[in-house]
Design a protein around this motif. Structure first.
Motif, PDB file in Angstrom:
ATOM      1  N   LEU A  71      -6.425  -1.074  -2.822  1.00 15.71           N
ATOM      2  CA  LEU A  71      -7.694  -2.017  -2.398  1.00 15.71           C
ATOM      3  C   LEU A  71      -8.641  -1.991  -3.092  1.00 15.71           C
ATOM      4  O   LEU A  71      -8.673  -3.181  -3.612  1.00 15.71           O
ATOM      5  N   VAL A  74      10.245   7.531   5.438  1.00 16.22           N
ATOM      6  CA  VAL A  74       9.253   5.842   5.393  1.00 16.22           C
ATOM      7  C   VAL A  74       9.844   5.222   4.197  1.00 16.22           C
ATOM      8  O   VAL A  74      10.406   5.530   3.237  1.00 16.22           O
ATOM      9  N   GLY A 105      -9.414   4.266  -4.484  1.00 14.80           N
ATOM     10  CA  GLY A 105      -9.414   5.415  -3.813  1.00 14.80           C
ATOM     11  C   GLY A 105      -8.552   5.136  -2.654  1.00 14.80           C
ATOM     12  O   GLY A 105      -7.857   5.243  -1.508  1.00 14.80           O
ATOM     13  N   VAL A 106      -8.182   3.775  -2.041  1.00 16.43           N
ATOM     14  CA  VAL A 106      -7.644   3.268  -1.100  1.00 16.43           C
ATOM     15  C   VAL A 106      -6.622   2.095  -1.126  1.00 16.43           C
ATOM     16  O   VAL A 106      -6.400   1.093  -2.763  1.00 16.43           O
ATOM     17  N   GLY A 107      -5.290   2.197  -1.208  1.00 18.09           N
ATOM     18  CA  GLY A 107      -4.199   2.285  -0.855  1.00 18.09           C
ATOM     19  C   GLY A 107      -3.608   1.698   0.098  1.00 18.09           C
ATOM     20  O   GLY A 107      -4.264   2.596   1.456  1.00 18.09           O
ATOM     21  N   MET A 108      -2.955   0.644  -0.175  1.00 18.22           N
ATOM     22  CA  MET A 108      -2.312   1.038   1.615  1.00 18.22           C
ATOM     23  C   MET A 108      -0.231   0.031   0.818  1.00 18.22           C
ATOM     24  O   MET A 108      -0.378  -0.556  -0.142  1.00 18.22           O
ATOM     25  N   ILE A 109       0.471   0.584   2.321  1.00 21.47           N
ATOM     26  CA  ILE A 109       1.514   0.045   1.440  1.00 21.47           C
ATOM     27  C   ILE A 109       2.262  -0.521   2.827  1.00 21.47           C
ATOM     28  O   ILE A 109       1.726   0.071   4.397  1.00 21.47           O
ATOM     29  N   GLY A 110       3.350  -1.245   2.938  1.00 25.17           N
ATOM     30  CA  GLY A 110       4.068  -1.798   3.899  1.00 25.17           C
ATOM     31  C   GLY A 110       2.800  -3.443   4.004  1.00 25.17           C
ATOM     32  O   GLY A 110       1.203  -3.180   3.498  1.00 25.17           O
ATOM     33  N   GLU A 111       3.423  -4.460   4.897  1.00 23.00           N
ATOM     34  CA  GLU A 111       2.272  -5.341   5.484  1.00 23.00           C
ATOM     35  C   GLU A 111       2.447  -6.002   6.687  1.00 23.00           C
ATOM     36  O   GLU A 111       3.595  -5.608   6.917  1.00 23.00           O
ATOM     37  N   LEU A 168       8.948  -3.305   7.079  1.00 22.90           N
ATOM     38  CA  LEU A 168       8.919  -1.207   7.293  1.00 22.90           C
ATOM     39  C   LEU A 168      10.207  -1.342   8.277  1.00 22.90           C
ATOM     40  O   LEU A 168       9.275  -0.833   9.325  1.00 22.90           O
ATOM     41  N   ILE A 224      -0.684   7.843  -5.402  1.00 27.86           N
ATOM     42  CA  ILE A 224      -1.426   7.088  -5.823  1.00 27.86           C
ATOM     43  C   ILE A 224      -1.161   6.953  -7.292  1.00 27.86           C
ATOM     44  O   ILE A 224      -1.871   6.102  -7.875  1.00 27.86           O
ATOM     45  N   GLN A 246       6.659  10.370   3.248  1.00 25.13           N
ATOM     46  CA  GLN A 246       5.855  10.062   2.986  1.00 25.13           C
ATOM     47  C   GLN A 246       4.337  12.173   3.738  1.00 25.13           C
ATOM     48  O   GLN A 246       5.101  11.882   4.869  1.00 25.13           O
ATOM     49  N   VAL A 253       2.938   0.229  -3.587  1.00 25.35           N
ATOM     50  CA  VAL A 253       1.526   1.288  -2.681  1.00 25.35           C
ATOM     51  C   VAL A 253       0.629  -0.676  -3.705  1.00 25.35           C
ATOM     52  O   VAL A 253       0.270  -0.629  -4.926  1.00 25.35           O
ATOM     53  N   ASN A 279      -1.938  12.995  -0.294  1.00 25.63           N
ATOM     54  CA  ASN A 279      -2.344  11.294  -0.525  1.00 25.63           C
ATOM     55  C   ASN A 279      -2.300  10.963  -2.097  1.00 25.63           C
ATOM     56  O   ASN A 279      -2.019  10.163  -2.938  1.00 25.63           O
ATOM     57  N   GLY A 280      -3.300  12.426  -2.745  1.00 24.29           N
ATOM     58  CA  GLY A 280      -3.147  11.943  -4.142  1.00 24.29           C
ATOM     59  C   GLY A 280      -2.436  11.615  -5.030  1.00 24.29           C
ATOM     60  O   GLY A 280      -2.824  10.810  -5.762  1.00 24.29           O
TER      61      GLY A 280
END
Lengths: 406, 293
Positions: A350, A303, A353-359, A405, A333, A324, A347, A329-330
């Motif tokens: 949020l 990605v 334990g929660v992350g976000m890539i991209g918008e 992305l 982060i 990716q 990244v 996952n761990g």
């Protein structure tokens, strides 16, 4: 139990995309999925994975009577088993139409191409001959079980070793596996089947269909070939008429595919032979990685995350391509938090334990008149990310960044 | 495109989600129900070594001397009078085969549908040849179960104006055990959408049709473009229904409206995230408990 049919929307979506040269998994029209061939510990056992379609072939042999019409030949049995393990629509035991068609095609591919030397399977002419049996079990049906079965069957036949037989005058001794090394079967060539599916009255063609593509197809052509460009099988099913140049084009595509796959099979056979000679671990256990509990594997996807700042001055973009992997996952982060204070983070954290890539950008699906006007207004303003937890935002994300992305 | 990453260690544990009282009497396949041989065995049980075992996971039900196990998750078993939503799978002689998420395809006879031109018309050869013009493969219909045949196959009918072919909308598939049998399954929600709760677990969400003046037997589908606000409402409702289904809540109209109201503070696509689902359904559960007590 019959399976749920595809909805009209899905069907239209798949067909529209095929008309625009797009497939659901991003392949090109003539691309095969990832092919993995593995051999088991016992000789003649081969497991082939074509994407998520999995087929297991097992070759076994026993001594029996030859056919009366062919006293100098051995006998080859080919059987394809479709069980509910492959797909809930298949019933255990009862041979469905599809199962019969598959069995017949596999039989034709292996028997009529004369890939296996039947005369070498004769022990005593007219009395004793080897009965070689190929059992093909479909473990998972994600489209194109025919190609997968043919690869598995040929690899298993090439991998198999039968007990050695020595004839002294009237006496025949069949040596056990401990007395003498078993002998391979004599395979003249490797015929492989390649499936072509047709859509929209033969206008578009795909190789190696996935399950969804198979459900919307209008017709199918199966070409059986070996790497010496010899045609072994040809079958056309479905409701369409094909032109001569389409058939010729398909056979030339089949040649390239078969050559590549035959090379893969030879390589896998060679690897297995070397592993056995060296005494290394071989068999299906090699497929399963030791650091995970499950044996489920997802292919890694690349990605690329390009970040652009939408500001009055202009656009600055940093390209950040990331690998990716669904299982890492761990690790991803934990690498990122120290970078997240700088501007070039990919990244956004949020909550715990929660992350976000991209918008997410504005929706490109709606083409209603009011929607188009609204979208134009949104593009002129800075894009504001809509996150649930505002308090967890880092300083970097206060600058409104529009992340696109590719 | 935005991709969410979640750590498995921070996922909410399953035990936190269940708030009701323990119903008791739950068995798993292989459990011994009773060692008493005086009982007759019903569905979901088998006899092994003089003991009665359960063959499915569910609750034990006893009626006098008959013991059966009603499974928690199963294909739809029809009863007469149920409202179902189905998809036409194929056309057969004088009937349509409809897929309703049950063990066998249900049957919609040509004589059980409303043909344009009045109710009491005799079904002729012409009608048989025109079957594909009324309903073809892939169409969605809402119907009522008229009869259950001996092998479990359902016979449907659409002999009322509220049943028939479904037009524009969104189909959500959930487990059939989440939809209760109620007086009405057709609800016009005050937020501008209509919802049909099929007993077979298929839920149909569509924009409310303003005027129901003339219906030509339910075969004319309204293909006018749906406005964006309506689409948003339908998308939000769909995500609400999926959120309720994920938390195994029973589905009925008040429950869905409460979930919709509780979800208004999130954007529609955030409702697909697991944390948001847990939060919203918790709110709804509390509200339902308050109202119930």
């Amino acid at each position: 139990m019959r399976e749920t049919p595809l909805s009209n929307c899905e069907r239209e979506f798949i067909l529209n995309n095929i008309a625009q040269q797009r497939r659901l998994d991003g392949r090109n029209a003539y691309d095969y999925r990832d092919l993995r061939i593995a051999f088991g510990v016992s000789l003649g056992c081969c497991h082939v994975e074509l994407g998520k379609t999995r087929v297991l072939a097992q070759v076994s042999c026993e001594v029996g009577d030859p056919k009366q019409t062919r006293p100098h030949n051995g006998v080859l049995f080919v059987n394809v088993e479709l069980s509910p393990m492959a797909c809930p629509a298949y019933e255990q035991g009862k041979q469905s139409e599809e199962g019969i068609e598959l069995s017949r095609l596999m039989e034709r591919c292996l028997k009529e191409s004369r890939c296996l030397d039947m005369e070498s399977l004769c022990i005593v002419s007219g009395e004793k001959a080897w009965h070689v049996r190929v059992d093909i079990h479909v473990l998972n049906h994600e489209g194109n079980i025919l190609d997968c079965s043919s690869i598995a069957a040929i690899s298993a036949l090439a991998h198999f070793r039968r007990p050695d037989v020595s004839v002294h005058g009237e006496e025949i001794t069949i040596h056990t596996l401990e007395e003498r090394n078993p002998v391979p079967l004599s395979l003249h060539h490797m015929p492989l089947l390649v499936s072509f599916t047709f859509f929209s009255q033969g206008k578009y063609m795909l190789v190696d269909p996935s399950l969804k593509e198979e459900k919307v197809m209008e017709g199918k052509m199966v070409v059986g070939m070996n790497k010496h460009r010899e045609l072994c099988t040809l079958q056309v099913t479905g409701q369409m008429l094909l032109l001569k140049d389409q058939v010729l084009r398909c056979s030339s595509i089949a040649v390239t595919k078969v050559t590549k796959i035959t090379e893969l099979i030879h390589q896998a056979l060679e690897n297995d032979k070397q592993a056995r000679l060296r005494g290394d671990k071989h068999g299906f256990a090699v497929l399963v990685s030791g650091d995970k509990v499950t044996s489920n594997r997802l292919p890694t996807t690349e990605v690329s995350v390009e970040k652009t700042e939408v500001s009055m001055e202009g656009q600055s973009s940093e390209e950040d391509s990331e690998d990716q992997s669904a299982t890492n996952n761990g690790a991803d982060i934990s690498d990122k938090p120290d970078e997240s204070t700088s501007k070039s983070s990919a990244v956004h954290i949020l909550t715990k334990g929660v992350g976000m890539i991209g918008e997410g950008g504005p929706s490109t699906w709606l083409d209603l008149p009011q929607a188009i006007e609204k979208q134009q207004k949104v593009k002129k303003r800075k894009h504001r990310p809509a996150k649930a937890e505002e308090e967890e935002e880092q300083e970097s994300s206060e600058e409104e960044e529009q992340v696109i992305l590719k | 495109m935005s991709v969410d990453i979640r750590l498995a260690s921070s996922r909410p544990a399953g035990a936190d989600l269940y708030h009701g009282e323990n119903p008791g009497n739950i068995v798993t396949p292989g459990d011994i129900i009773t060692a008493d041989t005086g009982f007759m065995r019903g569905h979901g049980t088998y006899m092994d070594d003089e003991c009665l075992h359960a063959s499915v996971a569910g609750t034990v039900e006893r009626v006098n001397k008959l013991i059966s196990v009603r499974p928690l998750k199963t294909r739809y078993n029809g009863e007469i009078g149920d409202v179902v939503i189905g998809r036409i799978r194929e056309l057969a002689q004088k009937r349509w085969k409809v897929e309703t998420h049950s063990r066998m395809d249900s049957v919609l006879m040509l004589s059980s549908v409303n043909l344009p031109g009045g109710e009491l018309r005799r079904r002729s050869e012409e009608d048989e040849k025109m079957m594909r013009h009324y309903l073809k493969e892939g169409d969605l219909i809402s119907a009522e179960v008229q009869n259950v045949m001996s092998d479990g196959c359902l016979s449907l009918h659409t002999r009322s104006l509220k049943y028939g072919k479904l037009g524009q909308g969104s189909l959500v598939c959930v487990s059939p055990s989440l939809v209760l049998r109620r007086k009405t399954h057709f609800h016009n929600l005050p937020i501008g959408a209509s919802i049909i709760l099929g007993n077979n677990g298929y839920i149909w969400i569509s924009p409310t049709v303003q005027d129901k003046s003339e219906e030509s037997g339910g075969y004319e589908t309204n293909l006018q473009p749906v406005s964006k606000s309506d689409r948003e409402v339908i998308a939000r409702l769909r995500n609400c229904v999926l959120a309720l289904a994920e938390c195994k809540m029973l589905l009925f109209d008040t429950c869905i409206i409460y979930t919709y109201e509780a979800s208004l503070k999130y954007p529609v696509k955030d409702l697909l995230k697991p944390e948001v689902v847990v939060e919203v359904v918790d709110l709804v559960r509390q509200r339902l408990e308050l109202e119930g007590s």
